[in-house]
Write a protein that holds these residues in place. Structure first.
Motif, short mmCIF file in Angstrom:
data_model
loop_
_atom_site.label_atom_id
_atom_site.label_comp_id
_atom_site.label_asym_id
_atom_site.label_seq_id
_atom_site.Cartn_x
_atom_site.Cartn_y
_atom_site.Cartn_z
N ILE A 198 -11.94 6.45 -0.84
CA ILE A 198 -11.76 5.46 -1.66
C ILE A 198 -10.20 5.95 -2.34
O ILE A 198 -9.87 6.82 -2.93
CB ILE A 198 -12.68 5.50 -3.02
CG1 ILE A 198 -13.94 5.12 -2.47
CG2 ILE A 198 -12.03 4.54 -3.93
CD1 ILE A 198 -15.08 5.69 -3.53
N PRO A 199 -9.34 4.82 -1.91
CA PRO A 199 -7.73 5.18 -2.31
C PRO A 199 -7.44 5.57 -3.62
O PRO A 199 -6.59 6.08 -3.65
CB PRO A 199 -7.08 4.01 -1.65
CG PRO A 199 -8.08 2.84 -1.71
CD PRO A 199 -9.40 3.72 -1.22
N ALA A 204 -15.41 17.46 3.50
CA ALA A 204 -15.95 18.29 2.50
C ALA A 204 -16.92 17.30 1.68
O ALA A 204 -17.97 17.71 1.32
CB ALA A 204 -14.77 18.40 1.67
N ARG A 205 -16.56 15.91 1.75
CA ARG A 205 -17.64 15.09 0.99
C ARG A 205 -18.92 15.11 1.72
O ARG A 205 -19.98 14.84 1.09
CB ARG A 205 -16.94 13.59 1.27
CG ARG A 205 -17.76 12.69 0.50
CD ARG A 205 -17.27 11.08 0.75
NE ARG A 205 -16.97 10.86 2.19
CZ ARG A 205 -16.21 9.79 2.37
NH1 ARG A 205 -15.49 8.96 1.43
NH2 ARG A 205 -15.87 9.62 3.55
N VAL A 233 -15.02 13.46 -3.00
CA VAL A 233 -16.07 14.50 -2.77
C VAL A 233 -17.24 14.19 -3.75
O VAL A 233 -18.58 14.53 -3.38
CB VAL A 233 -15.57 15.92 -2.66
CG1 VAL A 233 -16.53 16.79 -2.22
CG2 VAL A 233 -14.47 16.01 -1.55
N GLU A 234 -16.84 14.23 -5.16
CA GLU A 234 -17.90 14.13 -5.91
C GLU A 234 -18.84 13.01 -5.71
O GLU A 234 -20.02 12.86 -6.06
CB GLU A 234 -17.47 13.95 -7.19
CG GLU A 234 -16.97 15.41 -7.94
CD GLU A 234 -16.19 15.09 -9.38
OE1 GLU A 234 -17.19 14.61 -10.14
OE2 GLU A 234 -15.38 15.58 -9.70
N THR A 235 -18.17 11.85 -4.95
CA THR A 235 -19.25 10.47 -5.06
C THR A 235 -20.54 10.78 -4.04
O THR A 235 -21.33 10.10 -4.40
CB THR A 235 -18.30 9.51 -4.18
OG1 THR A 235 -17.84 9.91 -2.82
CG2 THR A 235 -16.96 8.96 -4.95
N PRO A 261 -5.62 9.93 -1.72
CA PRO A 261 -5.51 9.75 -0.11
C PRO A 261 -4.16 9.62 0.35
O PRO A 261 -3.77 10.11 1.30
CB PRO A 261 -6.64 8.85 0.23
CG PRO A 261 -7.50 8.95 -0.96
CD PRO A 261 -6.76 9.34 -2.23
N GLY A 262 -3.33 8.74 -0.26
CA GLY A 262 -2.27 8.24 0.25
C GLY A 262 -1.07 9.39 0.22
O GLY A 262 -0.01 9.09 0.74
#
Length: 227
Positions: free
Chosen positions: A95-96, A153-154, A104-106, A139-140
């Motif tokens: 998610i940008p 990791a996610r 990762v928490e998502t 991410p960008g």
């Protein structure tokens, strides 16, 4: 353990019927590392979707630890995916607008993990892939290889039993590809994962202990490929 028995998947395209999978029988033991290779349209991604409970077979069964995934309700299937299966994709799917840690928490939100524990586990997972100093980066602000590390990791922060990877190095150069594979193989060994990866890359396929080749929906299994 996975057991696939007589798995078929048919799609209709106009007047044509496409046999994406055609009577697939396959056993994947706990802790296996298996690579799936074959031509475009041969059924590789369809097979991975069946293993991940992202699609249901037209006929046959896909069982994980004795439970037929195809027979589960959608809500129960979602629970199994959340608890037992981690996914890594070619396109990262981050998610940008969220930081590395937040991305990762998502994976932990559906499991009802409380905020403080989510943050701690996400930080630990990022450290395990060499990104302990990048928690607050978007991410960008990261390279492709770093973004894929966040995605790994996610996938693993929830401590799944199974890791499914669909062309995880497809968007990376050769050097970064090797780095990502080193990370994946290290985590597979350390965490005792069942690891199934789809790839076009023959160099990666040759290193796999087990290689499944799929063409026109039919599979061939080669045991003890050169590792």
């Amino acid at each position: 353990m996975y057991e696939l028995s007589g798995v078929t998947k048919r799609y209709t395209r106009g007047k044509d019927v496409v046999h994406a999978l055609d009577g697939v029988d396959l056993t994947i033991a706990d802790g296996d590392r298996l690579v799936v290779q074959g031509p475009t349209g041969g059924g590789k991604s369809t097979l991975l979707q069946m293993l991940g409970g992202l699609d249901r077979p037209t006929s046959g069964s896909v069982t994980l630890d004795g439970t037929d995934l195809a027979g589960l309700s959608e809500s129960r299937l979602t629970e199994v995916r959340s608890e037992k299966i981690g996914f890594v994709f070619q396109s990262f799917n981050l998610i940008p607008t969220l930081t590395a840690q937040e991305n990762v928490e998502t994976a932990l939100v559906p499991l009802g993990v409380k905020t403080a524990e989510r943050r701690a586990r996400a930080a630990e997972a990022l450290a395990s892939v060499g990104l302990g100093e990048r928690l607050r980066h978007l991410p960008g602000e990261m390279s492709g290889g770093q973004q894929q590390r966040v995605a790994i990791a996610r996938a693993l922060v929830k401590k799944p039993k199974v890791l499914l990877a669909d062309e995880p190095t497809g968007n990376l150069d050769e050097s970064t590809r090797d780095e990502i594979m080193d990370v994946l193989e290290k985590l597979w060994a350390e965490q005792g994962l069942t690891f199934v990866m789809v790839t076009h890359d023959s160099a990666l396929a040759k290193k796999a202990p087990r290689l499944v080749t799929i063409r026109k929906g039919r599979i061939t299994v080669k045991e003890n490929a050169k590792a």
